[in-house]
Enzyme design. Structure first.
Site, PDB file in Angstrom:
ATOM      1  N   GLY A 187       0.787  -1.220   0.000  1.00 42.89           N
ATOM      2  CA  GLY A 187       0.000   0.000   0.000  1.00 42.89           C
ATOM      3  C   GLY A 187       0.817   1.267   0.000  1.00 42.89           C
ATOM      4  O   GLY A 187       0.378   2.286  -0.523  1.00 42.89           O
TER       5      GLY A 187
ATOM      6  N   ASP B 275       3.891   1.647  -1.423  1.00 50.15           N
ATOM      7  CA  ASP B 275       4.472   1.807  -2.763  1.00 50.15           C
ATOM      8  C   ASP B 275       3.694   0.917  -3.727  1.00 50.15           C
ATOM      9  O   ASP B 275       4.109  -0.176  -4.085  1.00 50.15           O
ATOM     10  CB  ASP B 275       5.958   1.419  -2.732  1.00 50.15           C
ATOM     11  CG  ASP B 275       6.671   1.723  -4.047  1.00 50.15           C
ATOM     12  OD1 ASP B 275       6.074   2.385  -4.915  1.00 50.15           O
ATOM     13  OD2 ASP B 275       7.823   1.289  -4.206  1.00 50.15           O
ATOM     14  N   LYS B 276       2.544   1.415  -4.153  1.00 51.20           N
ATOM     15  CA  LYS B 276       1.629   0.596  -4.948  1.00 51.20           C
ATOM     16  C   LYS B 276       2.212   0.212  -6.303  1.00 51.20           C
ATOM     17  O   LYS B 276       1.941  -0.864  -6.824  1.00 51.20           O
ATOM     18  CB  LYS B 276       0.309   1.340  -5.157  1.00 51.20           C
ATOM     19  CG  LYS B 276      -0.487   1.560  -3.886  1.00 51.20           C
ATOM     20  CD  LYS B 276      -1.731   2.389  -4.164  1.00 51.20           C
ATOM     21  CE  LYS B 276      -2.492   2.731  -2.892  1.00 51.20           C
ATOM     22  NZ  LYS B 276      -3.066   1.552  -2.236  1.00 51.20           N
TER      23      LYS B 276
ATOM     24  N   THR C  13      -1.131  -2.797  -3.673  1.00 44.87           N
ATOM     25  CA  THR C  13      -1.836  -3.762  -4.513  1.00 44.87           C
ATOM     26  C   THR C  13      -1.899  -3.264  -5.955  1.00 44.87           C
ATOM     27  O   THR C  13      -2.159  -2.088  -6.223  1.00 44.87           O
ATOM     28  CB  THR C  13      -3.251  -4.000  -3.975  1.00 44.87           C
ATOM     29  OG1 THR C  13      -3.171  -4.528  -2.663  1.00 44.87           O
ATOM     30  CG2 THR C  13      -4.048  -4.924  -4.862  1.00 44.87           C
TER      31      THR C  13
ATOM     32  N   ASN D  60      -8.553   4.979   5.277  1.00 44.82           N
ATOM     33  CA  ASN D  60      -8.381   5.181   3.838  1.00 44.82           C
ATOM     34  C   ASN D  60      -9.477   4.470   3.069  1.00 44.82           C
ATOM     35  O   ASN D  60      -9.990   3.440   3.495  1.00 44.82           O
ATOM     36  CB  ASN D  60      -6.993   4.697   3.389  1.00 44.82           C
ATOM     37  CG  ASN D  60      -6.984   3.255   2.932  1.00 44.82           C
ATOM     38  OD1 ASN D  60      -7.323   2.941   1.783  1.00 44.82           O
ATOM     39  ND2 ASN D  60      -6.616   2.341   3.836  1.00 44.82           N
TER      40      ASN D  60
ATOM     41  N   GLY E 268      -9.001   2.546  -2.793  1.00 50.29           N
ATOM     42  CA  GLY E 268      -9.636   1.814  -3.888  1.00 50.29           C
ATOM     43  C   GLY E 268      -8.678   1.267  -4.928  1.00 50.29           C
ATOM     44  O   GLY E 268      -8.961   1.316  -6.136  1.00 50.29           O
ATOM     45  N   PHE E 269      -7.545   0.729  -4.467  1.00 49.72           N
ATOM     46  CA  PHE E 269      -6.574   0.097  -5.386  1.00 49.72           C
ATOM     47  C   PHE E 269      -6.174   1.046  -6.520  1.00 49.72           C
ATOM     48  O   PHE E 269      -6.126   0.667  -7.691  1.00 49.72           O
ATOM     49  CB  PHE E 269      -7.131  -1.194  -6.002  1.00 49.72           C
ATOM     50  CG  PHE E 269      -7.236  -2.367  -5.063  1.00 49.72           C
ATOM     51  CD1 PHE E 269      -6.670  -2.339  -3.804  1.00 49.72           C
ATOM     52  CD2 PHE E 269      -7.902  -3.514  -5.464  1.00 49.72           C
ATOM     53  CE1 PHE E 269      -6.771  -3.438  -2.950  1.00 49.72           C
ATOM     54  CE2 PHE E 269      -8.001  -4.619  -4.623  1.00 49.72           C
ATOM     55  CZ  PHE E 269      -7.445  -4.584  -3.359  1.00 49.72           C
TER      56      PHE E 269
ATOM     57  N   SER F 186      -9.473  -6.014   1.026  1.00 50.19           N
ATOM     58  CA  SER F 186      -9.646  -4.562   1.084  1.00 50.19           C
ATOM     59  C   SER F 186     -11.133  -4.248   1.201  1.00 50.19           C
ATOM     60  O   SER F 186     -11.952  -4.812   0.477  1.00 50.19           O
ATOM     61  CB  SER F 186      -9.084  -3.910  -0.177  1.00 50.19           C
ATOM     62  OG  SER F 186      -9.470  -2.543  -0.218  1.00 50.19           O
TER      63      SER F 186
ATOM     64  N   ASN G 294     -12.357  -1.473   0.318  1.00 52.55           N
ATOM     65  CA  ASN G 294     -12.589  -0.336  -0.572  1.00 52.55           C
ATOM     66  C   ASN G 294     -12.845  -0.699  -2.026  1.00 52.55           C
ATOM     67  O   ASN G 294     -12.933   0.175  -2.878  1.00 52.55           O
ATOM     68  CB  ASN G 294     -11.400   0.627  -0.472  1.00 52.55           C
ATOM     69  CG  ASN G 294     -11.186   1.117   0.948  1.00 52.55           C
ATOM     70  OD1 ASN G 294     -12.148   1.450   1.637  1.00 52.55           O
ATOM     71  ND2 ASN G 294      -9.938   1.126   1.389  1.00 52.55           N
ATOM     72  N   THR G 295     -12.920  -1.997  -2.320  1.00 53.48           N
ATOM     73  CA  THR G 295     -13.382  -2.477  -3.621  1.00 53.48           C
ATOM     74  C   THR G 295     -14.685  -3.234  -3.375  1.00 53.48           C
ATOM     75  O   THR G 295     -14.705  -4.201  -2.602  1.00 53.48           O
ATOM     76  CB  THR G 295     -12.346  -3.394  -4.286  1.00 53.48           C
ATOM     77  OG1 THR G 295     -11.165  -2.628  -4.577  1.00 53.48           O
ATOM     78  CG2 THR G 295     -12.885  -3.983  -5.584  1.00 53.48           C
TER      79      THR G 295
ATOM     80  N   LYS H 139      -4.104 -12.564   1.890  1.00 51.86           N
ATOM     81  CA  LYS H 139      -4.271 -11.489   2.866  1.00 51.86           C
ATOM     82  C   LYS H 139      -5.735 -11.353   3.234  1.00 51.86           C
ATOM     83  O   LYS H 139      -6.595 -11.198   2.353  1.00 51.86           O
ATOM     84  CB  LYS H 139      -3.747 -10.159   2.325  1.00 51.86           C
ATOM     85  CG  LYS H 139      -3.757  -9.043   3.375  1.00 51.86           C
ATOM     86  CD  LYS H 139      -2.948  -7.845   2.929  1.00 51.86           C
ATOM     87  CE  LYS H 139      -2.846  -6.800   4.044  1.00 51.86           C
ATOM     88  NZ  LYS H 139      -1.969  -5.676   3.672  1.00 51.86           N
TER      89      LYS H 139
ATOM     90  N   ASN I 193      -5.668  -7.045   7.071  1.00 52.63           N
ATOM     91  CA  ASN I 193      -5.901  -5.785   6.369  1.00 52.63           C
ATOM     92  C   ASN I 193      -6.564  -4.790   7.324  1.00 52.63           C
ATOM     93  O   ASN I 193      -6.607  -5.025   8.537  1.00 52.63           O
ATOM     94  CB  ASN I 193      -6.790  -6.054   5.142  1.00 52.63           C
ATOM     95  CG  ASN I 193      -6.501  -5.131   3.979  1.00 52.63           C
ATOM     96  OD1 ASN I 193      -6.347  -3.933   4.154  1.00 52.63           O
ATOM     97  ND2 ASN I 193      -6.447  -5.690   2.773  1.00 52.63           N
ATOM     98  N   THR I 194      -7.102  -3.708   6.804  1.00 51.94           N
ATOM     99  CA  THR I 194      -7.761  -2.690   7.630  1.00 51.94           C
ATOM    100  C   THR I 194      -9.141  -3.162   8.072  1.00 51.94           C
ATOM    101  O   THR I 194      -9.716  -4.098   7.525  1.00 51.94           O
ATOM    102  CB  THR I 194      -7.890  -1.377   6.851  1.00 51.94           C
ATOM    103  OG1 THR I 194      -8.633  -1.630   5.646  1.00 51.94           O
ATOM    104  CG2 THR I 194      -6.527  -0.825   6.486  1.00 51.94           C
TER     105      THR I 194
ATOM    106  N   GLY J  76      -1.571  -2.248  13.338  1.00 52.19           N
ATOM    107  CA  GLY J  76      -1.437  -1.554  14.608  1.00 52.19           C
ATOM    108  C   GLY J  76      -0.079  -1.624  15.253  1.00 52.19           C
ATOM    109  O   GLY J  76       0.053  -1.342  16.445  1.00 52.19           O
TER     110      GLY J  76
END
Length: 347
Positions: A62, A64-65, A85, A110, A113-114, A174, A176-177, A216, A245-246, A296
């Site tokens: 995340g 350095d995508k 990703t 965040n 969204g990839f 994720s 966010n997708t 993941k 993940n988050t 964390g």
């Protein structure tokens, strides 16, 4: 000390602007040969997924995508790096603003969204890098790809990154997708793992060497999902698990500014829950599959908690935003001290 002085300035910028500025400055420092001296890599040999790591503290996916800063990041003392990703086609990600700091909680939300430049650009950047260490590549699906065709996206990326990766992470967690986390349970999980493993075996035979495959997962799993994932990992002989993940939970940040923003929460509030997930998977996997603990970690003691819970190695990301690169060394040293204490107990 230098990061402590710099952080107040960075926090006056919008988070995404600060992220890009920091990476650009890191690259300039690398070009000026300043980083290796400032953050020497500590040796603490660790075997994970059959890979020999210089030390067990890695950079999480995340940051350095697109794999644009691999050589610079490698000089911060990490035992391994993970980029991505990445998706088959370039995509802009979600609308801005999509990144929020919650400094009172040492947390980040965040909904990126990839956002990335596509797998072909990532491969090109890796080929241009001089880094010879352990490199994980994290792969995902495009937002416009239907869930029915999700496996096609993962296979597309898997085939292209295989020759360039030390290990490959399949990101199905994720938040966010849209609907991506549906791949974490039921028939969808089994179809995905079976299809990935079939491709994985084919690629190993084709290239004549084996690149480990990791999954993941999210922290927001119930007991049934944890059981399903553990059984799937063992049945299809997946090499590693990255947890976690988050989170979609807002426990601990409800009262803070931006605490109600949509997206995945990372940083200190995630730590305890993420460690619990590591522990539950460690119990079910019984040492048969290595776990990389993430979520964390902003002190060496919290890195050790992941190791105690059953992780073989750890990754940091959000903690770097609040503590800076010195966090890497403190985590390595804490894990080394813990290992020494265990040796003393057993001697």
């Amino acid at each position: 000390m230098s990061y402590k002085l710099l952080r107040p300035y960075l926090f006056t910028m919008e988070p995404e602007e600060a992220h890009e500025w920091t990476l650009d400055m890191l690259q300039k420092a690398h070009d000026a040969h300043l980083l290796g001296f400032a953050y020497p890599k500590q040796a603490l040999p660790t075997s994970c997924m059959g890979i020999n790591l210089t030390n067990p503290v890695g950079l999480g996916a995340g940051l350095d995508k697109n794999g644009e800063y691999i050589d610079a990041l490698a000089e911060l003392g990490f035992g391994f790096l993970e980029v991505g990703t990445v998706t088959p086609k370039p995509q802009p990600g979600n609308d801005q603003p999509r990144l929020f700091r919650l400094p009172e909680a040492a947390a980040i939300i965040n909904r990126m969204g990839f956002n990335n430049n596509g797998v072909d650009r990532l491969v090109q950047n890796i080929q241009n890098a001089k880094y010879q260490g352990v490199l994980g590549i994290n792969i995902g699906k495009n937002a416009t790809t239907s869930m029915l065709n999700a496996l096609d996206d993962y296979i597309y990326c898997l085939e292209r990154v295989y020759p360039h990766a030390s290990y490959i992470t399949v990101n199905i967690s994720s938040p966010n997708t849209k609907n991506l986390r549906d791949l974490q349970s039921g028939p969808a999980l089994l179809r995905l793992l079976e299809g990935l493993k079939n491709c994985h075996i084919k690629l190993a035979n084709q290239h004549g060497y084996y690149v480990p495959l990791a999954l993941k997962v999210a922290p927001d799993l119930d007991e049934n999902q944890i059981n399903e994932i553990a059984e799937g990992l063992l049945a299809f002989e997946i090499d590693g698990l990255i947890a976690t993940n988050t989170t979609l939970s807002r426990a601990g940040v409800e009262e803070y500014q931006y605490g109600d923003e949509e997206g995945g929460l990372s940083g200190r509030p995630l730590g305890h829950h993420s460690t619990q997930i590591v522990s539950k998977f460690a119990e079910r996997l019984d040492g048969k599959i290595d776990i990389i603990g993430v979520g964390g970690i902003d002190t060496g003691e919290l890195a050790v908690q992941k190791i105690k819970a059953g992780a073989t190695a750890v990754q940091v990301y959000s903690g770097l935003i609040y503590k800076g690169p010195a966090l890497v060394q403190s985590c390595v040293q804490a894990i080394a001290n813990y290992r020494d204490s265990q040796k003393d107990k057993n001697s």
